[in-house]
Design a protein around this motif. Structure first.
Motif, short mmCIF file in Angstrom:
data_model
loop_
_atom_site.label_atom_id
_atom_site.label_comp_id
_atom_site.label_asym_id
_atom_site.label_seq_id
_atom_site.Cartn_x
_atom_site.Cartn_y
_atom_site.Cartn_z
N ALA A 102 3.88 4.31 7.91
CA ALA A 102 4.82 3.03 8.26
C ALA A 102 4.47 2.45 7.72
O ALA A 102 3.58 2.33 6.08
CB ALA A 102 4.44 2.66 9.02
N ASP A 103 4.90 0.91 7.27
CA ASP A 103 5.08 0.29 6.12
C ASP A 103 3.07 -0.22 5.77
O ASP A 103 3.47 -0.26 7.46
CB ASP A 103 6.02 -0.92 6.55
CG ASP A 103 5.77 -1.50 4.69
OD1 ASP A 103 6.73 -1.81 3.82
OD2 ASP A 103 5.21 -2.77 5.13
N GLY A 105 0.60 -1.26 0.18
CA GLY A 105 0.05 -0.38 0.00
C GLY A 105 0.87 1.02 0.19
O GLY A 105 0.89 1.83 1.08
N VAL A 106 1.44 1.59 -0.95
CA VAL A 106 3.03 2.63 -1.10
C VAL A 106 1.64 4.12 -0.33
O VAL A 106 2.69 4.46 0.13
CB VAL A 106 3.11 2.68 -2.94
CG1 VAL A 106 3.95 4.07 -2.85
CG2 VAL A 106 3.69 1.88 -3.08
N GLY A 107 0.77 4.52 -1.72
CA GLY A 107 0.00 5.50 -0.92
C GLY A 107 -0.51 5.75 0.61
O GLY A 107 -0.01 6.31 1.81
N ALA A 138 6.40 -0.35 12.82
CA ALA A 138 5.57 -1.70 12.46
C ALA A 138 5.31 -1.55 11.03
O ALA A 138 5.49 -1.00 10.44
CB ALA A 138 4.29 -0.96 13.25
N ARG A 139 4.93 -2.80 10.87
CA ARG A 139 4.35 -3.25 9.49
C ARG A 139 2.87 -4.03 9.50
O ARG A 139 3.20 -5.05 9.67
CB ARG A 139 5.06 -3.88 8.68
CG ARG A 139 6.93 -3.99 8.40
CD ARG A 139 8.15 -4.89 8.40
NE ARG A 139 7.72 -5.77 8.84
CZ ARG A 139 9.23 -5.94 9.59
NH1 ARG A 139 9.43 -5.33 10.78
NH2 ARG A 139 8.95 -7.41 10.89
#
Length: 319
Positions: A35-36, A26-28, A293-294
């Motif tokens: 966070a990633d 979820g790049v955007g 966090a991811r």
């Protein structure tokens, strides 16, 4: 309790009838939240939500007598759509009971798929009507209080575990709790270090109320998010959440609608507020676990009209 073996068996049963939905970076959203983020796009599932999984599994489990008698379900929208469409595809007669507050689009789709749609004044009355139809001989396809349904919803978590990179926290919306029960069962078995968080809106916080009370209790439903509006959770879903889920976060309707707009703008997906509520909840989770966090977000459905979202945005002053 649902086991990963139950979920794997469900995956095998439904694989020719449902979509293995994309799990993508979820790049955007990563830029928005700091966070990633990984997204599981269940809004691209058949019928527009994860509900097709559970409905299909239950329909495929029927014997010949049950198929001949037909099925009945109660729904605030997505479960009714899923059962109507999948029952039509499998040649099973379906009756869907919805509250009058259900989205008109959901009612229209269920009717167009061939289901008999019955409208009730409240969600509580809709559940009561489902019980009456069941007593008359129809098989109930409960939206969450059914081990077969929970195992099939858990295939979302199975796919996420197989397809996602490293995750620390997964957020799942809660209506009656069938999705999070199955997802948590899958993830805690396959990725035991991952924390699972539930998300509700304040006007449909049945699981939060159950956790506070030590078991399912009825709640007053005031949320505009009809697809999360269960009048109570079940002992079965409560048992799974109390054992497997880190915590349940509540957000306002306004925050859920804002989240829908953010998903459109930053993730380029048109999701319903039942999924939009994940974004404000993610911010709360990040304050608790840290920005390293991811996150995994289960984007549970996309069955909402632009007109509905525009109306809610105006009502809540969201832009």
């Amino acid at each position: 309790m649902t086991t990963v073996a139950d979920i794997e068996a469900a995956a095998e049963r439904i694989k020719d009838h449902v979509v293995r939905t994309p799990t993508l970076p979820g790049v955007g959203l990563s830029a928005l939240l700091g966070a990633d983020v990984t997204v599981k796009l269940e809004l691209l599932q058949r019928t527009g939500s994860f509900k097709a999984r559970g409905a299909t599994a239950k329909l495929l489990s029927l014997d010949e007598a049950e198929r001949a008698a037909g099925v009945v379900a109660v729904s605030g929208g997505n479960h009714g759509i899923a059962l109507a469409v999948m029952a039509g595809a499998l040649d099973v007669r379906a009756t869907v009971v919805m509250p009058r507050s259900a989205p008109a689009r959901a009612v229209d789709i269920a009717k167009a798929a061939g289901a008999d749609v019955v409208l009730a004044d409240t969600m509580g009355r809709a559940f009561a009507l489902m019980d009456e139809y069941r007593a008359s001989g129809l098989t109930a396809v409960h939206p969450f209080d059914d081990p077969t349904v929970i195992a099939a919803q858990g295939t979302v978590g199975l796919e996420l575990a197989e397809d996602a990179g490293e995750l620390t926290d997964v957020l799942v919306s809660i209506g009656g709790g069938g999705l999070i029960a199955g997802v948590a069962a899958a993830l805690r078995a396959l990725r035991p270090g991952v924390r699972v968080w539930g998300v509700e809106t304040e006007g449909a916080a049945a699981m939060s109320a159950a956790l506070a009370a030590g078991g399912p209790v009825p709640v007053e439903l005031t949320s505009v998010v009809s697809t999360l509006s269960a009048p109570s959770v079940s002992p079965l879903t409560y048992e799974h959440v109390s054992a497997l889920v880190t915590d349940v976060v509540t957000v306002t309707d306004a925050e859920a609608v804002r989240g829908t707009l953010d998903l459109a703008e930053h993730a380029k997906v048109w999701a319903e507020p039942a999924a939009g509520c994940l974004l404000p909840a993610a911010r709360r989770v990040l304050t608790r676990v840290g920005d390293d966090a991811r996150l995994g977000l289960v984007i549970c459905g996309g069955n909402v009209t632009t007109a509905d979202v525009a109306d809610w945005a105006e009502r809540f002053g969201v832009r």
